[in-house]
Write a protein that holds these residues in place. Structure first.
Motif, short mmCIF file in Angstrom:
data_model
loop_
_atom_site.label_atom_id
_atom_site.label_comp_id
_atom_site.label_asym_id
_atom_site.label_seq_id
_atom_site.Cartn_x
_atom_site.Cartn_y
_atom_site.Cartn_z
N TYR A 48 0.82 -1.21 0.00
CA TYR A 48 0.00 0.00 0.00
C TYR A 48 0.86 1.26 0.00
O TYR A 48 0.34 2.37 -0.03
CB TYR A 48 -0.95 0.02 1.21
N ASP A 49 2.19 1.10 0.06
CA ASP A 49 3.10 2.23 0.03
C ASP A 49 4.45 1.74 -0.44
O ASP A 49 4.69 0.54 -0.56
CB ASP A 49 3.22 2.86 1.43
N ALA A 50 5.36 2.69 -0.68
CA ALA A 50 6.69 2.34 -1.16
C ALA A 50 7.51 1.68 -0.06
O ALA A 50 7.23 1.82 1.13
CB ALA A 50 7.40 3.60 -1.67
N ALA A 51 8.56 0.96 -0.48
CA ALA A 51 9.46 0.31 0.47
C ALA A 51 10.27 1.36 1.22
O ALA A 51 10.88 2.23 0.62
CB ALA A 51 10.40 -0.63 -0.27
N HIS A 52 10.25 1.27 2.55
CA HIS A 52 11.04 2.21 3.36
C HIS A 52 12.30 1.50 3.86
O HIS A 52 12.54 0.32 3.57
CB HIS A 52 10.20 2.79 4.49
N LEU A 53 13.10 2.24 4.62
CA LEU A 53 14.39 1.70 5.04
C LEU A 53 14.25 0.52 5.99
O LEU A 53 15.15 -0.33 6.07
CB LEU A 53 15.23 2.80 5.67
N GLY A 54 13.15 0.46 6.73
CA GLY A 54 12.92 -0.72 7.57
C GLY A 54 12.75 -1.97 6.73
O GLY A 54 13.31 -3.03 7.04
N HIS A 55 11.97 -1.87 5.65
CA HIS A 55 11.85 -2.99 4.72
C HIS A 55 13.22 -3.37 4.16
O HIS A 55 13.59 -4.55 4.10
CB HIS A 55 10.94 -2.62 3.54
N PRO A 272 9.36 -27.97 15.60
CA PRO A 272 8.90 -26.64 15.24
C PRO A 272 8.67 -26.51 13.74
O PRO A 272 9.24 -27.27 12.94
CB PRO A 272 10.04 -25.73 15.69
N PHE A 273 7.85 -25.53 13.38
CA PHE A 273 7.65 -25.21 11.97
C PHE A 273 8.97 -24.77 11.35
O PHE A 273 9.31 -25.18 10.25
CB PHE A 273 6.59 -24.12 11.87
N ALA A 274 9.72 -23.91 12.04
CA ALA A 274 11.02 -23.44 11.55
C ALA A 274 12.10 -23.83 12.54
O ALA A 274 11.92 -23.72 13.75
CB ALA A 274 11.00 -21.93 11.34
N LYS A 275 13.24 -24.26 12.01
CA LYS A 275 14.37 -24.58 12.89
C LYS A 275 14.97 -23.31 13.49
O LYS A 275 15.55 -23.36 14.58
CB LYS A 275 15.44 -25.33 12.09
N HIS A 276 14.86 -22.20 12.79
CA HIS A 276 15.28 -20.90 13.29
C HIS A 276 14.20 -19.87 12.96
O HIS A 276 13.75 -19.78 11.82
CB HIS A 276 16.58 -20.42 12.62
N TYR A 277 13.80 -19.11 13.98
CA TYR A 277 12.96 -17.93 13.77
C TYR A 277 13.88 -16.73 13.94
O TYR A 277 14.41 -16.49 15.04
CB TYR A 277 11.82 -17.88 14.79
N VAL A 278 14.08 -15.99 12.86
CA VAL A 278 15.13 -14.96 12.84
C VAL A 278 14.47 -13.61 12.58
O VAL A 278 13.69 -13.45 11.63
CB VAL A 278 16.18 -15.27 11.76
N HIS A 279 14.83 -12.63 13.42
CA HIS A 279 14.14 -11.34 13.37
C HIS A 279 15.13 -10.18 13.33
O HIS A 279 16.06 -10.11 14.13
CB HIS A 279 13.21 -11.20 14.57
N ALA A 280 14.90 -9.29 12.38
CA ALA A 280 15.73 -8.09 12.21
C ALA A 280 15.16 -6.95 13.04
O ALA A 280 13.94 -6.86 13.27
CB ALA A 280 15.78 -7.69 10.74
N GLY A 281 16.05 -6.06 13.48
CA GLY A 281 15.64 -4.92 14.28
C GLY A 281 14.92 -3.86 13.47
O GLY A 281 14.91 -3.87 12.23
N MET A 282 14.32 -2.93 14.18
CA MET A 282 13.58 -1.83 13.56
C MET A 282 14.51 -0.64 13.27
O MET A 282 15.52 -0.45 13.96
CB MET A 282 12.46 -1.36 14.48
N ILE A 283 14.15 0.13 12.27
CA ILE A 283 14.89 1.35 11.92
C ILE A 283 14.07 2.55 12.35
O ILE A 283 12.90 2.69 11.99
CB ILE A 283 15.15 1.42 10.40
N GLY A 284 14.69 3.44 13.14
CA GLY A 284 14.06 4.69 13.53
C GLY A 284 14.64 5.85 12.75
O GLY A 284 15.60 5.70 11.98
N LEU A 285 14.05 7.02 12.93
CA LEU A 285 14.51 8.21 12.22
C LEU A 285 14.76 9.32 13.23
O LEU A 285 13.84 9.76 13.93
CB LEU A 285 13.49 8.68 11.19
N ASP A 286 16.03 9.74 13.33
CA ASP A 286 16.39 10.88 14.18
C ASP A 286 15.85 10.74 15.60
O ASP A 286 15.29 11.67 16.18
CB ASP A 286 15.92 12.19 13.56
N GLY A 287 15.96 9.54 16.16
CA GLY A 287 15.59 9.33 17.55
C GLY A 287 14.17 8.90 17.78
O GLY A 287 13.76 8.65 18.92
N ASP A 288 13.36 8.78 16.71
CA ASP A 288 11.96 8.40 16.87
C ASP A 288 11.69 7.15 16.05
O ASP A 288 12.35 6.91 15.03
CB ASP A 288 11.05 9.54 16.41
N LYS A 289 10.73 6.35 16.47
CA LYS A 289 10.37 5.16 15.72
C LYS A 289 9.83 5.55 14.35
O LYS A 289 9.00 6.44 14.24
CB LYS A 289 9.33 4.34 16.47
#
Length: 412
Positions: A48-55, A272-289
């Motif tokens: 529904y929107d363009a890819a941002h840096l978090g993506h 388990p469904f997955a042998k590893h569940y792997v999660h990347a961190g979030m990207i904030g902007l100038d100190g804010d989510k």
């Protein structure tokens, strides 16, 4: 659904090391141990929107997983979905007075272009929710027939998964019930919905509503799929009952990955469904989510339109560890650009310190839970020494260039 164009990776001498990754379920780093082709499922965009840096940061993380696996000699089967029907997409289309299918197609095309510009290896299978609806219907019908799902009695036709069928629910995220309910309310769930057996029961099938798109559902009735079952069915159909890695941003840990795993484990009887569940961190902007609600998203295509080198974007996102929540600032991009130009200067030299030693060091750092800060520090040291005139390996610049391309996705 069409994916983006593939890349020809340079051949590196020798073989890379086995990849160890942090598994959210076991809360520790463990070796991945693929048997046969390594299997990777990454939850893709709702277009529904363009890819941002978090993506971008998330997708780069799992691009590195592919690259390290391939360097270690594994074939890789990589599946990524596109949630091309869901409430946020319909809401954005209604807000802008646009056909939702046109919006979804445009943003999916733009996402593919952004990923190609950032030199991500394409998925083996790039699959939309809409094209998967017949398979989803079959699975939900089976769950309903087996008593693992139930239909609300309010006339909506909505069907929910019964979490009483998943006694292990919660093993992946390790959240308290109170935390689960709070996150479900924030992240697309409906814990306050009347008529559910458990507030956390996830939606499998949304019955047809006026002025909403719907599809034939056989015994389910017309409607459209819930979010979690979409990924479950696509992954099971293309990767098998148990996959090596299920990946996404850490905001998907609950409820999305927890629920999709619960569905899969009830369907297959395997955990388990997955042998590893792997999660990347979030990207904030100038100190804010960074979030759409705050209107502070930084879009990849916007940076590219402004003339930012896509390799500077990629290198800037590699500067911190993938699991860390981190901030995007003008300074982060500036540091990434300076580093990129310094490396290019070093690669223009006729010789430098041992390229084989650098390759071994980068392989070791990436194999240890994708330690990109450690890998980049090694390359910085090599570049500094090269620019200073140290080293007599005439093959080093070419070797280092190939290392950056094959393992880090950086073409210099």
């Amino acid at each position: 659904m069409e994916t983006w164009s593939g890349l020809e990776l340079p051949r590196l001498p020798g073989t890379g090391q086995p990849l160890a990754l942090f598994d959210s379920a076991r809360r520790a780093i463990h070796l991945t141990r693929p048997t046969g082709p390594a299997t990777l499922y990454v939850c893709g965009i709702t277009p529904y929107d363009a890819a941002h840096l978090g993506h971008a940061a998330t997708m780069i993380t799992f691009d590195l997983v592919q690259r390290v696996w391939r360097d270690a000699g594994h074939e890789v089967t990589y599946v990524q979905n596109v949630t091309d029907i869901d409430d946020p997409l319909l809401e954005r289309a209604a807000r802008d007075g646009e056909d939702w299918t046109v919006l979804a197609e445009r943003e999916t095309v733009l996402f593919r272009q952004d990923m190609q510009a950032l030199r991500l290896l394409p998925p083996t299978h790039y699959v939309g929710a809409v094209e998967s609806i017949p398979q989803i219907v079959t699975v939900v019908e089976k769950l309903l027939a087996e008593g693992a799902a139930y239909r609300l009695t309010d006339g909506t036709g909505d069907i929910y998964f019964d979490l009483a069928e998943s006694p292990q629910f919660g093993y992946e995220s390790h959240l308290s019930r109170q935390q689960m309910i709070a996150f479900a309310a924030e992240r697309g769930g409906d814990p306050q919905r009347a008529g559910k057996r458990d507030p956390l029961d996830p939606l499998l099938w949304r019955g047809a509503r006026p002025d909403e798109p719907s599809w034939p559902g056989g015994e389910l009735g017309a409607g459209r799929p819930g979010w979690h079952i979409e990924c479950t069915v696509i992954a099971l159909n293309l990767l098998g009952d148990t996959i090596d890695v299920q990946g996404g941003g850490n905001d998907l840990l609950f409820p999305h990955h927890e629920c999709s795993a619960a569905h899969a484990e009830r369907i297959t009887g395997k955990q388990p469904f997955a042998k590893h569940y792997v999660h990347a961190g979030m990207i904030g902007l100038d100190g804010d989510k960074m979030s759409k609600s705050k209107g502070n998203l930084v879009f990849v295509n916007g940076l590219l339109r402004d003339g930012v080198d896509p390799m500077a974007i990629r290198l800037s996102l590699l500067a911190d560890h993938y699991r860390a929540d981190r901030q995007w600032t003008d300074e982060v991009l500036k540091v990434g650009g300076v580093r990129l130009y310094r490396w290019r200067d070093a690669l223009a030299a006729e010789r430098g310190p041992s390229g084989a030693d650098l390759l071994a060091g980068v392989r070791a750092r990436l194999a240890e839970d994708l330690d990109t800060p450690g890998a980049l520090a090694l390359i910085d040291s090599w570049a500094d020494a090269t620019i200073a005139g140290s080293g007599d390996d005439a093959e080093a610049p070419a070797m280092v260039r190939a290392t950056l391309d094959a393992l880090l996705g950086l073409t210099l």
